[in-house]
Design a protein around this motif. Structure first.
Motif, PDB file in Angstrom:
ATOM      1  N   ILE A   1       0.822  -1.213   0.000  1.00  6.49           N
ATOM      2  CA  ILE A   1       0.000   0.000   0.000  1.00  6.49           C
ATOM      3  C   ILE A   1       0.858   1.266   0.000  1.00  6.49           C
ATOM      4  O   ILE A   1       0.514   2.248  -0.671  1.00  6.49           O
ATOM      5  CB  ILE A   1      -1.028  -0.014   1.161  1.00  6.49           C
ATOM      6  N   GLY A   2       1.978   1.263   0.688  1.00  4.67           N
ATOM      7  CA  GLY A   2       2.865   2.435   0.701  1.00  4.67           C
ATOM      8  C   GLY A   2       3.433   2.729  -0.674  1.00  4.67           C
ATOM      9  O   GLY A   2       3.436   3.883  -1.129  1.00  4.67           O
ATOM     10  N   GLU A   3       3.913   1.704  -1.340  1.00  4.46           N
ATOM     11  CA  GLU A   3       4.450   1.842  -2.699  1.00  4.46           C
ATOM     12  C   GLU A   3       3.365   2.307  -3.671  1.00  4.46           C
ATOM     13  O   GLU A   3       3.593   3.178  -4.513  1.00  4.46           O
ATOM     14  CB  GLU A   3       5.015   0.492  -3.147  1.00  4.46           C
ATOM     15  N   LEU A   4       2.174   1.748  -3.542  1.00  2.00           N
ATOM     16  CA  LEU A   4       1.054   2.145  -4.402  1.00  2.00           C
ATOM     17  C   LEU A   4       0.655   3.596  -4.152  1.00  2.00           C
ATOM     18  O   LEU A   4       0.345   4.328  -5.098  1.00  2.00           O
ATOM     19  CB  LEU A   4      -0.148   1.229  -4.184  1.00  2.00           C
ATOM     20  N   ALA A   5       0.664   4.018  -2.893  1.00  2.00           N
ATOM     21  CA  ALA A   5       0.312   5.402  -2.561  1.00  2.00           C
ATOM     22  C   ALA A   5       1.314   6.360  -3.192  1.00  2.00           C
ATOM     23  O   ALA A   5       0.923   7.392  -3.764  1.00  2.00           O
ATOM     24  CB  ALA A   5       0.273   5.589  -1.045  1.00  2.00           C
ATOM     25  N   GLU A   6       2.578   6.021  -3.125  1.00  2.00           N
ATOM     26  CA  GLU A   6       3.612   6.870  -3.708  1.00  2.00           C
ATOM     27  C   GLU A   6       3.458   6.980  -5.226  1.00  2.00           C
ATOM     28  O   GLU A   6       3.510   8.073  -5.790  1.00  2.00           O
ATOM     29  CB  GLU A   6       4.989   6.293  -3.363  1.00  2.00           C
ATOM     30  N   LYS A   7       3.243   5.842  -5.882  1.00  3.08           N
ATOM     31  CA  LYS A   7       3.138   5.838  -7.351  1.00  3.08           C
ATOM     32  C   LYS A   7       1.844   6.468  -7.851  1.00  3.08           C
ATOM     33  O   LYS A   7       1.820   7.084  -8.903  1.00  3.08           O
ATOM     34  CB  LYS A   7       3.263   4.414  -7.890  1.00  3.08           C
ATOM     35  N   SER A   8       0.766   6.296  -7.103  1.00  2.00           N
ATOM     36  CA  SER A   8      -0.533   6.798  -7.552  1.00  2.00           C
ATOM     37  C   SER A   8      -0.811   8.224  -7.117  1.00  2.00           C
ATOM     38  O   SER A   8      -1.742   8.860  -7.595  1.00  2.00           O
ATOM     39  CB  SER A   8      -1.655   5.895  -7.022  1.00  2.00           C
TER      40      SER A   8
END
Length: 109
Positions: free
Chosen positions: A50-57
């Motif tokens: 979720i952290g990686e997705l939040a950063e990318k999105s």
């Protein structure tokens, strides 16, 4: 035989990262036309990133949670216990054992 779709983790990742992309379109509109399934483990895998997705999105974790609910709502989860009966057969069709739950899901559908 009716057409059924098994959704891969990468398709969900891509739809969360790019809200205007084809993946989001397919995941939100096509389940109305065909049954969509996913192994329950997909939700856990997404939660782990979720952290990686939040950063990318560029979305907050809360916004991602809402987007996930919208994406998963029309799809049917398939439990690991249900997929376990197809484990051996599914592993014969994949190069990477981590992909076996998706084949098992297709065999169950």
């Amino acid at each position: 035989m009716e057409l059924a779709v098994v959704v891969d983790t990468n398709v969900v990742f891509a739809s969360l990262i790019r809200s205007g992309g084809v993946n989001r379109y397919v995941l939100t509109l096509f389940p109305e036309m065909f049954p969509f399934f996913y192994p329950e483990v997909v939700r856990k895998e997404i939660a782990n990133h979720i952290g990686e997705l939040a950063e990318k999105s560029k979305l907050t974790p809360g916004e991602l949670s809402i987007a996930m609910e919208v994406i998963f709502e029309p799809m049917a989860p398939v439990s690991a216990s249900k997929l376990s009966r197809y484990k051996e057969v599914a592993e014969e069709y994949v190069h990477d054992v981590a992909d076996a739950p998706f084949v098992a899901c297709a065999l169950d559908a």
